[in-house]
Design a protein around this motif. Structure first.
Motif, mmCIF file in Angstrom:
data_model
loop_
_atom_site.group_PDB
_atom_site.id
_atom_site.type_symbol
_atom_site.label_atom_id
_atom_site.label_comp_id
_atom_site.label_asym_id
_atom_site.label_seq_id
_atom_site.Cartn_x
_atom_site.Cartn_y
_atom_site.Cartn_z
ATOM 1 N N MET A 99 -7.400 -26.076 -28.488
ATOM 2 C CA MET A 99 -7.589 -25.452 -29.794
ATOM 3 C C MET A 99 -8.391 -26.388 -30.696
ATOM 4 N N ASP A 100 -9.305 -25.818 -31.460
ATOM 5 C CA ASP A 100 -10.110 -26.638 -32.355
ATOM 6 C C ASP A 100 -9.485 -26.762 -33.739
ATOM 7 N N LYS A 101 -8.257 -26.270 -33.906
ATOM 8 C CA LYS A 101 -7.539 -26.379 -35.165
ATOM 9 C C LYS A 101 -6.164 -26.978 -34.906
ATOM 10 N N ASP A 102 -5.610 -27.613 -35.927
ATOM 11 C CA ASP A 102 -4.218 -28.009 -35.853
ATOM 12 C C ASP A 102 -3.350 -26.761 -35.817
ATOM 13 N N VAL A 103 -2.284 -26.814 -35.044
ATOM 14 C CA VAL A 103 -1.385 -25.667 -34.894
ATOM 15 C C VAL A 103 -0.172 -25.847 -35.796
ATOM 16 N N ARG A 104 0.113 -24.829 -36.583
ATOM 17 C CA ARG A 104 1.336 -24.830 -37.402
ATOM 18 C C ARG A 104 2.361 -23.928 -36.728
ATOM 19 N N ILE A 105 3.446 -24.519 -36.261
ATOM 20 C CA ILE A 105 4.522 -23.762 -35.630
ATOM 21 C C ILE A 105 5.474 -23.268 -36.709
ATOM 22 N N ILE A 106 5.731 -21.965 -36.699
ATOM 23 C CA ILE A 106 6.612 -21.339 -37.683
ATOM 24 C C ILE A 106 7.675 -20.548 -36.940
ATOM 25 N N GLY A 107 8.928 -20.910 -37.110
ATOM 26 C CA GLY A 107 10.017 -20.186 -36.478
ATOM 27 C C GLY A 107 10.590 -19.125 -37.403
ATOM 28 N N VAL A 108 11.005 -18.006 -36.806
ATOM 29 C CA VAL A 108 11.631 -16.931 -37.579
ATOM 30 C C VAL A 108 12.873 -16.475 -36.802
ATOM 31 N N PRO A 109 14.034 -17.083 -37.076
ATOM 32 C CA PRO A 109 15.265 -16.770 -36.333
ATOM 33 C C PRO A 109 15.886 -15.448 -36.774
ATOM 34 N N MET A 110 15.230 -14.381 -36.415
ATOM 35 C CA MET A 110 15.536 -13.035 -36.921
ATOM 36 C C MET A 110 16.075 -12.150 -35.800
ATOM 37 N N ASP A 111 17.237 -11.546 -36.017
ATOM 38 C CA ASP A 111 17.700 -10.516 -35.088
ATOM 39 C C ASP A 111 18.168 -9.268 -35.821
ATOM 40 N N LEU A 112 17.809 -9.165 -37.111
ATOM 41 C CA LEU A 112 18.227 -8.012 -37.904
ATOM 42 C C LEU A 112 17.520 -6.730 -37.464
ATOM 43 N N GLY A 113 16.366 -6.865 -36.816
ATOM 44 C CA GLY A 113 15.630 -5.684 -36.396
ATOM 45 C C GLY A 113 16.053 -5.126 -35.061
ATOM 46 N N ALA A 114 17.004 -5.791 -34.402
ATOM 47 C CA ALA A 114 17.415 -5.385 -33.062
ATOM 48 C C ALA A 114 18.866 -4.908 -33.081
ATOM 49 N N ASP A 115 19.319 -4.342 -31.949
ATOM 50 C CA ASP A 115 20.702 -3.886 -31.864
ATOM 51 C C ASP A 115 21.542 -4.796 -30.971
ATOM 52 N N ARG A 116 20.965 -5.934 -30.572
ATOM 53 C CA ARG A 116 21.675 -6.883 -29.714
ATOM 54 C C ARG A 116 21.472 -8.280 -30.285
ATOM 55 N N ARG A 117 22.568 -9.009 -30.478
ATOM 56 C CA ARG A 117 22.478 -10.341 -31.050
ATOM 57 C C ARG A 117 21.893 -11.332 -30.043
ATOM 58 N N GLY A 118 21.302 -12.399 -30.560
ATOM 59 C CA GLY A 118 20.855 -13.477 -29.697
ATOM 60 C C GLY A 118 19.415 -13.897 -29.870
ATOM 61 N N VAL A 119 18.520 -12.959 -30.224
ATOM 62 C CA VAL A 119 17.118 -13.340 -30.335
ATOM 63 C C VAL A 119 16.864 -14.236 -31.547
ATOM 64 N N ASP A 120 17.844 -14.346 -32.444
ATOM 65 C CA ASP A 120 17.704 -15.288 -33.555
ATOM 66 C C ASP A 120 17.651 -16.731 -33.059
ATOM 67 N N MET A 121 18.148 -16.981 -31.849
ATOM 68 C CA MET A 121 18.108 -18.321 -31.265
ATOM 69 C C MET A 121 16.833 -18.559 -30.462
ATOM 70 N N GLY A 122 15.961 -17.568 -30.405
ATOM 71 C CA GLY A 122 14.725 -17.692 -29.647
ATOM 72 C C GLY A 122 13.850 -18.859 -30.074
ATOM 73 N N PRO A 123 13.585 -19.042 -31.380
ATOM 74 C CA PRO A 123 12.743 -20.167 -31.785
ATOM 75 C C PRO A 123 13.289 -21.518 -31.333
ATOM 76 N N SER A 124 14.590 -21.704 -31.455
ATOM 77 C CA SER A 124 15.194 -22.967 -31.019
ATOM 78 C C SER A 124 15.045 -23.154 -29.508
ATOM 79 N N ALA A 125 15.243 -22.065 -28.762
ATOM 80 C CA ALA A 125 15.133 -22.150 -27.302
ATOM 81 C C ALA A 125 13.715 -22.512 -26.880
ATOM 82 N N ILE A 126 12.728 -21.939 -27.530
ATOM 83 C CA ILE A 126 11.337 -22.229 -27.189
ATOM 84 C C ILE A 126 10.993 -23.678 -27.541
#
Length: 306
Positions: free
Chosen positions: A1-28
């Motif tokens: 990449m020719d640019k610096d990368v800004r990593i932004i996490g969004v631990p959000m699971d309010l849009g789903a019907d199953r809990r757990g994806v809020d931990m996705g950013p941490s897992a990645i």
């Protein structure tokens, strides 16, 4: 990449019907995202997570202008507005926004931020259409409405936070669909987006389909955003996702697609943003899906065999 990368996490699971994806950013992150980018010579800075209200502290039907047909819609608006500002700030600073979800509703905020600077094409890798509206949704889950919201479909037309600026429908391509609700099927057919199902990938090959999708997204636009839902892959490859569906792409097909992203849009400087969503560590096996997400990001950012 020719640019610096800004990593932004969004631990959000309010849009789903199953809990757990809020931990996705941490897992990645735990799977070594920053280290992988560093090894590739890409400078990255992790800006942490956008604040997301806890479901236990909120009422899913409160402040819903859609008569209870969009759960946690007020909270989704708040989070996506914050994310849009964060992404737009990264773009203004000359950085590349890499967004980690969280459920796919966060794409509403990502696209509002990415597309402020000019006309932006969109390639949406997903098993699902995410093209429901509050009047067609069978579940009320906003992650199944995110693309419709970005394009201002149905009830989202009258909101000032959901539709993204500068995203022409004719420059949007969905790739890998295999689970589409009846209402959103009609919505997709009536729109100007281009949709490729898994049957298209089976019969034509993933490289031909993705190349054509990139042609659509780059035709007359200033750049492209890529939204990668890990449920695009078959659950045998990515078991830890929010809504797994049998019959997805293989490990090698996914890498081939991301390598095309690098070749066609990232290396030439046309890639404006990238997000990966729906990693669910609760359903995963030894963080396998998060590790795969890191691999696919690396392929899209230029990791090659030779």
């Amino acid at each position: 990449m020719d640019k610096d990368v800004r990593i932004i996490g969004v631990p959000m699971d309010l849009g789903a019907d199953r809990r757990g994806v809020d931990m996705g950013p941490s897992a990645i992150r735990y799977a070594g995202l920053a280290d992988q980018l560093d090894r590739m010579g890409t400078t990255c800075v992790d800006w942490g997570d956008v604040h997301v209200p806890r479901p236990e502290e909120t009422d899913p039907d409160a402040a819903d202008p859609f008569d209870g047909r969009a759960k946690f819609i007020a909270e989704t608006e708040t989070v996506c507005t914050r994310l849009a500002h964060e992404v737009a700030d990264a773009v203004s600073a000359g950085e590349f926004p890499l967004v980690l979800g969280g459920d796919h509703s966060i794409a509403i905020g990502t696209m509002r931020g990415v597309s402020r600077g000019g006309e932006t094409g969109l390639v949406w890798f997903d098993a699902h259409g995410d093209f429901n509206t509050p009047t067609t949704t069978p579940s009320g889950n906003v992650h199944g409405m995110s693309l419709a919201a970005i394009l201002g479909k149905g009830s989202f037309t009258d909101t000032d936070w959901a539709p993204a600026p500068n995203v022409p429908e004719e420059n949007v391509a969905l790739a890998g669909l295999r689970s589409v609700d009846e209402g959103e099927r009609e919505n997709i057919r009536e729109s100007d987006v281009t949709a490729y199902t898994m049957t298209d990938i089976d019969t034509r090959g993933v490289t031909e389909v993705v190349s054509e999708a990139l042609d659509i997204a780059t035709n007359g636009t200033d750049g492209v955003h890529v939204s990668l839902d890990l449920d695009w892959l078959d659950p045998t490859e990515a078991p830890g996702v929010g809504t797994p569906e049998r019959g997805g792409v293989s490990y090698r097909e996914a890498h081939a697609a991301m390598e095309l992203i690098w070749e066609r849009v990232a290396a030439p400087g046309l890639l404006r943003g990238f997000e990966t969503v729906e990693v669910n560590p609760i359903l995963d096996q030894h963080n396998r899906t998060a590790e795969l997400a890191v691999e696919l990001v690396a392929s899209a950012f230029g990791e090659v065999v030779l």
